[in-house]
Design a protein around this motif. Sequence first.
Motif, short mmCIF file in Angstrom:
data_model
loop_
_atom_site.label_atom_id
_atom_site.label_comp_id
_atom_site.label_asym_id
_atom_site.label_seq_id
_atom_site.Cartn_x
_atom_site.Cartn_y
_atom_site.Cartn_z
N LYS A 34 1.08 -1.26 -0.20
CA LYS A 34 -0.05 0.22 -0.01
C LYS A 34 0.90 1.29 0.08
O LYS A 34 2.23 1.71 0.66
N GLU A 91 -2.90 -5.03 -0.34
CA GLU A 91 -3.37 -3.93 -0.14
C GLU A 91 -4.28 -2.80 0.83
O GLU A 91 -5.22 -3.58 0.90
N ALA A 131 -5.43 0.55 -5.11
CA ALA A 131 -4.98 -0.71 -5.30
C ALA A 131 -5.72 -1.79 -7.08
O ALA A 131 -4.74 -1.86 -7.58
#
Length: 254
Positions: free
Chosen positions: A60, A80, A86
């Motif tokens: 992330k 994510e 994402a």
Amino acid sequence: MYGKEEQQRRGGFVSVRSLLRLVIMTNISKQLDAVHVRIQAACVAAGRPAGSVALLAVSKTFGVHAVQSAFASGQTDFGENYIQEAVEKITSLRHLPLVWHCIGPVQSNKTRLVAGHFDWVQTVDRFKIAQRLSEQRPATLAPLQVCIQVNVDGGPTKSGVLPEDALALAQAVAGLPRLRLRGLMCIPEPVPDFAAACHVFKRASDLLTVLNAQGLDLDTLSMGMSADLEAAVASGSTLVRVGSAIFGMRQKNA
């Protein structure tokens, strides 16, 4: 056509950019190796067989180049938190055989995106969300692998179903089509030492045992991050979620 000086300037810019990417790739590769060494050592210390704990790289806020660098070093599973970010990465990297895990909160208005793009969702804590994921999972894709997030220590800022409610939710989720219930995930509050972390993580491990004793066939216990993966492995984790120890400090403005 560009003039000679402009061509040289642009060539120099490309060379510097390529060099920076090479440095990033090298760093990520070394840091991945270091994390694998930690996992292996933790398994040995806990008397667990090699390969019993998988690594989820939490990507992330990091871009596609960081993911590509980790993939080039053998990493295939990525976690994510932010759905829109994402989806953009997943779409850009669709040509690579990657496995994408949603490890952030899933709101009702994002379930269609999640169901259509991810392979795993580790943060199911309400039947309503699980039901929407099941209904919106495309028939052309394999069943969505899911974990139930459990608030094992009652942390006031943490998401997750309470342990006493986990069995009922797990049984309901297990009956949904287009989903496959795999296990539990937890993110406990930070604690001061190894023993305290093990004590909290063992609650999740014991809960998984209870659920399986009730007829659920669960094989995944997702717990442990960069700072506490050793305690998680000692307590039975099968999947550790590591971000900063692989990619460095988070890019807050990404």
